[in-house]
Design a protein around this motif. Structure first.
Motif, PDB file in Angstrom:
ATOM      1  N   ILE A  23      50.770  66.206  87.269  1.00  0.00           N
ATOM      2  CA  ILE A  23      49.819  66.270  88.511  1.00  0.00           C
ATOM      3  C   ILE A  23      48.961  67.666  88.213  1.00  0.00           C
ATOM      4  O   ILE A  23      47.967  67.784  88.554  1.00  0.00           O
ATOM      5  CB  ILE A  23      50.832  66.398  89.694  1.00  0.00           C
ATOM      6  N   LEU A  24      49.822  68.880  87.877  1.00  0.00           N
ATOM      7  CA  LEU A  24      48.953  70.060  87.603  1.00  0.00           C
ATOM      8  C   LEU A  24      47.826  69.929  86.551  1.00  0.00           C
ATOM      9  O   LEU A  24      46.783  70.423  86.597  1.00  0.00           O
ATOM     10  CB  LEU A  24      49.798  71.160  87.204  1.00  0.00           C
ATOM     11  N   ARG A  25      48.491  69.222  85.492  1.00  0.00           N
ATOM     12  CA  ARG A  25      47.299  68.908  84.398  1.00  0.00           C
ATOM     13  C   ARG A  25      46.229  67.996  84.671  1.00  0.00           C
ATOM     14  O   ARG A  25      45.182  68.435  84.381  1.00  0.00           O
ATOM     15  CB  ARG A  25      48.117  68.221  83.051  1.00  0.00           C
ATOM     16  N   LEU A  42      44.566  76.861  92.732  1.00  0.00           N
ATOM     17  CA  LEU A  42      45.775  77.562  92.789  1.00  0.00           C
ATOM     18  C   LEU A  42      45.937  78.266  94.269  1.00  0.00           C
ATOM     19  O   LEU A  42      47.210  78.299  94.519  1.00  0.00           O
ATOM     20  CB  LEU A  42      46.126  78.624  91.578  1.00  0.00           C
ATOM     21  N   GLU A  43      45.004  78.578  94.758  1.00  0.00           N
ATOM     22  CA  GLU A  43      45.079  79.234  96.242  1.00  0.00           C
ATOM     23  C   GLU A  43      44.723  78.216  97.263  1.00  0.00           C
ATOM     24  O   GLU A  43      44.818  78.563  98.778  1.00  0.00           O
ATOM     25  CB  GLU A  43      44.019  80.414  96.280  1.00  0.00           C
ATOM     26  N   ALA A  44      44.485  77.013  96.858  1.00  0.00           N
ATOM     27  CA  ALA A  44      44.323  76.076  97.994  1.00  0.00           C
ATOM     28  C   ALA A  44      45.385  75.733  98.811  1.00  0.00           C
ATOM     29  O   ALA A  44      46.873  75.711  98.391  1.00  0.00           O
ATOM     30  CB  ALA A  44      43.569  74.736  97.367  1.00  0.00           C
ATOM     31  N   ARG A  45      45.263  75.434 100.205  1.00  0.00           N
ATOM     32  CA  ARG A  45      46.518  75.057 101.137  1.00  0.00           C
ATOM     33  C   ARG A  45      45.928  74.037 102.113  1.00  0.00           C
ATOM     34  O   ARG A  45      44.850  74.001 102.340  1.00  0.00           O
ATOM     35  CB  ARG A  45      47.155  76.320 101.590  1.00  0.00           C
ATOM     36  N   LEU A  46      46.710  73.455 102.685  1.00  0.00           N
ATOM     37  CA  LEU A  46      46.524  72.531 103.746  1.00  0.00           C
ATOM     38  C   LEU A  46      46.140  72.991 105.011  1.00  0.00           C
ATOM     39  O   LEU A  46      45.403  72.187 105.822  1.00  0.00           O
ATOM     40  CB  LEU A  46      47.666  71.483 103.723  1.00  0.00           C
ATOM     41  N   ALA A  47      46.882  74.134 105.364  1.00  0.00           N
ATOM     42  CA  ALA A  47      46.657  74.677 106.554  1.00  0.00           C
ATOM     43  C   ALA A  47      46.960  76.313 106.410  1.00  0.00           C
ATOM     44  O   ALA A  47      47.343  76.614 105.629  1.00  0.00           O
ATOM     45  CB  ALA A  47      47.681  74.301 107.707  1.00  0.00           C
ATOM     46  N   PRO A  48      45.974  77.229 107.062  1.00  0.00           N
ATOM     47  CA  PRO A  48      46.257  78.445 106.925  1.00  0.00           C
ATOM     48  C   PRO A  48      47.418  79.246 106.992  1.00  0.00           C
ATOM     49  O   PRO A  48      47.861  80.226 106.310  1.00  0.00           O
ATOM     50  CB  PRO A  48      45.468  79.184 108.064  1.00  0.00           C
ATOM     51  N   ASP A  49      48.603  78.667 107.608  1.00  0.00           N
ATOM     52  CA  ASP A  49      49.989  79.166 107.746  1.00  0.00           C
ATOM     53  C   ASP A  49      50.860  78.559 106.668  1.00  0.00           C
ATOM     54  O   ASP A  49      52.127  78.730 106.652  1.00  0.00           O
ATOM     55  CB  ASP A  49      50.457  78.997 108.961  1.00  0.00           C
ATOM     56  N   MET A  50      50.296  77.667 105.753  1.00  0.00           N
ATOM     57  CA  MET A  50      51.195  76.998 104.660  1.00  0.00           C
ATOM     58  C   MET A  50      50.889  77.626 103.454  1.00  0.00           C
ATOM     59  O   MET A  50      49.832  78.503 103.101  1.00  0.00           O
ATOM     60  CB  MET A  50      50.780  75.588 104.624  1.00  0.00           C
ATOM     61  N   PHE A  51      51.980  77.592 102.565  1.00  0.00           N
ATOM     62  CA  PHE A  51      51.789  78.229 101.173  1.00  0.00           C
ATOM     63  C   PHE A  51      50.701  77.487 100.433  1.00  0.00           C
ATOM     64  O   PHE A  51      50.610  76.310 100.633  1.00  0.00           O
ATOM     65  CB  PHE A  51      53.248  77.960 100.461  1.00  0.00           C
ATOM     66  N   PRO A  52      50.156  78.335  99.469  1.00  0.00           N
ATOM     67  CA  PRO A  52      49.053  77.807  98.681  1.00  0.00           C
ATOM     68  C   PRO A  52      49.868  76.936  97.463  1.00  0.00           C
ATOM     69  O   PRO A  52      51.031  76.879  97.162  1.00  0.00           O
ATOM     70  CB  PRO A  52      48.396  78.742  97.883  1.00  0.00           C
ATOM     71  N   LEU A  53      49.002  76.314  96.708  1.00  0.00           N
ATOM     72  CA  LEU A  53      49.543  75.351  95.657  1.00  0.00           C
ATOM     73  C   LEU A  53      50.443  75.993  94.752  1.00  0.00           C
ATOM     74  O   LEU A  53      51.508  75.599  94.268  1.00  0.00           O
ATOM     75  CB  LEU A  53      48.420  74.745  94.678  1.00  0.00           C
ATOM     76  N   HIS A  54      50.051  77.311  94.213  1.00  0.00           N
ATOM     77  CA  HIS A  54      50.820  77.907  93.123  1.00  0.00           C
ATOM     78  C   HIS A  54      52.185  78.321  93.878  1.00  0.00           C
ATOM     79  O   HIS A  54      53.274  78.126  93.250  1.00  0.00           O
ATOM     80  CB  HIS A  54      50.313  79.403  92.872  1.00  0.00           C
ATOM     81  N   TYR A 165      51.017  68.043  95.533  1.00  0.00           N
ATOM     82  CA  TYR A 165      50.421  66.621  95.474  1.00  0.00           C
ATOM     83  C   TYR A 165      49.567  66.601  96.557  1.00  0.00           C
ATOM     84  O   TYR A 165      48.184  66.272  96.441  1.00  0.00           O
ATOM     85  CB  TYR A 165      51.423  65.511  95.449  1.00  0.00           C
ATOM     86  N   ALA A 166      49.806  66.828  97.822  1.00  0.00           N
ATOM     87  CA  ALA A 166      48.915  66.812  98.892  1.00  0.00           C
ATOM     88  C   ALA A 166      47.767  67.744  99.114  1.00  0.00           C
ATOM     89  O   ALA A 166      46.606  67.350  99.221  1.00  0.00           O
ATOM     90  CB  ALA A 166      49.583  66.960 100.413  1.00  0.00           C
ATOM     91  N   ILE A 167      48.139  68.876  98.513  1.00  0.00           N
ATOM     92  CA  ILE A 167      47.145  70.016  98.645  1.00  0.00           C
ATOM     93  C   ILE A 167      45.887  69.512  97.403  1.00  0.00           C
ATOM     94  O   ILE A 167      44.701  69.474  97.919  1.00  0.00           O
ATOM     95  CB  ILE A 167      47.589  71.426  98.024  1.00  0.00           C
ATOM     96  N   LEU A 168      46.216  69.015  96.301  1.00  0.00           N
ATOM     97  CA  LEU A 168      45.315  68.490  95.262  1.00  0.00           C
ATOM     98  C   LEU A 168      44.630  67.099  95.671  1.00  0.00           C
ATOM     99  O   LEU A 168      43.481  67.029  95.404  1.00  0.00           O
ATOM    100  CB  LEU A 168      46.131  68.353  94.145  1.00  0.00           C
ATOM    101  N   ARG A 169      45.237  66.411  96.398  1.00  0.00           N
ATOM    102  CA  ARG A 169      44.740  65.287  96.965  1.00  0.00           C
ATOM    103  C   ARG A 169      43.627  65.610  97.795  1.00  0.00           C
ATOM    104  O   ARG A 169      42.534  65.140  97.923  1.00  0.00           O
ATOM    105  CB  ARG A 169      45.934  64.382  97.489  1.00  0.00           C
ATOM    106  N   LEU A 175      44.351  61.508  92.292  1.00  0.00           N
ATOM    107  CA  LEU A 175      45.897  61.281  92.041  1.00  0.00           C
ATOM    108  C   LEU A 175      46.264  59.880  92.747  1.00  0.00           C
ATOM    109  O   LEU A 175      45.736  59.799  93.779  1.00  0.00           O
ATOM    110  CB  LEU A 175      46.744  62.513  92.756  1.00  0.00           C
ATOM    111  N   GLY A 176      47.255  59.186  92.267  1.00  0.00           N
ATOM    112  CA  GLY A 176      48.161  58.373  93.102  1.00  0.00           C
ATOM    113  C   GLY A 176      49.475  58.334  93.073  1.00  0.00           C
ATOM    114  O   GLY A 176      50.028  59.215  92.767  1.00  0.00           O
TER     115      GLY A 176
END
Length: 190
Positions: A23-25, A42-54, A165-169, A175-176
């Motif tokens: 998924i990361l590739r 790497l810094e993307a997140r779903l919500a401000p209070d959630m951890f980022p991708l990395h 997965y959700a952050i990247l989607r 991604l599927g």
């Protein structure tokens, strides 16, 4: 047919982390193809209070290693060491600095996969009742091996990889479900 503690842990951890690496590739290739710096993902997140991708990936990788080592009954170099943490470290400041590249995340996953390869079934099988201590911030939680694996380690691993997965989607990476699940493992029956 019964399933062993080893079969329910190490190969499952390894498959999930290998799928996460794939998924990361795809995420890094997406950024390059779209013409933006992959590090922004790497810094993307779903919500401000959630951890980022990395952080999601780091937690999954370190958690899988930490869980496997504990199930095997091996001594930890440091009960609160980041490389052997088991999923919940608590508040944000208990984490080391973020991982700054996809290459560094891939290396972390590869290190964990290498560590998992060293574990043998005889080290983990029979650990259903083994006492598992998880220390965070000076506080220790005690589990028996089987509930630790089934109700703590596996759900946490799947959660953090699903969040990655959700952050990247959400960021537009194509991604599927197959990317999350990995190659089919079913056998054709006569």
């Amino acid at each position: 047919m019964t399933i062993s503690m080893y079969q329910a842990s190490v190969p499952v951890f390894a498959r999930a982390l290998s799928n996460c690496a794939g998924i990361l590739r795809k995420a890094e290739a997406h950024a390059v193809r779209e013409g933006f710096d992959p590090a922004t993902l790497l810094e993307a997140r779903l919500a401000p209070d959630m951890f980022p991708l990395h952080r999601q990936v780091q937690i999954a990788a370190d958690g899988a290693r930490g869980a496997a080592v504990r199930l095997a009954g091996l001594a930890l170099p440091d009960p609160e060491g980041e490389d052997f943490a088991v999923f919940n470290r608590g508040i944000q400041h208990r984490f080391p600095p973020g991982i700054a590249s996809f290459a560094a995340l891939a290396a972390r996953i590869d290190d964990v996969l290498s560590d998992l390869e060293t574990l043998r079934p005889e080290q983990i099988d029979g650990s259903e009742a083994r006492v598992i201590d998880v220390t965070m911030g000076g506080r220790t939680r005690r589990f028996a091996g089987q509930p630790f694996l089934l109700h703590y380690a596996l759900p946490n691993l799947q959660f953090h990889i699903a969040m990655a997965y959700a952050i990247l989607r959400h960021a537009g990476v194509a991604l599927g479900k197959q990317d999350f699940e990995g190659p089919a493992v079913y056998a054709s029956l006569p």
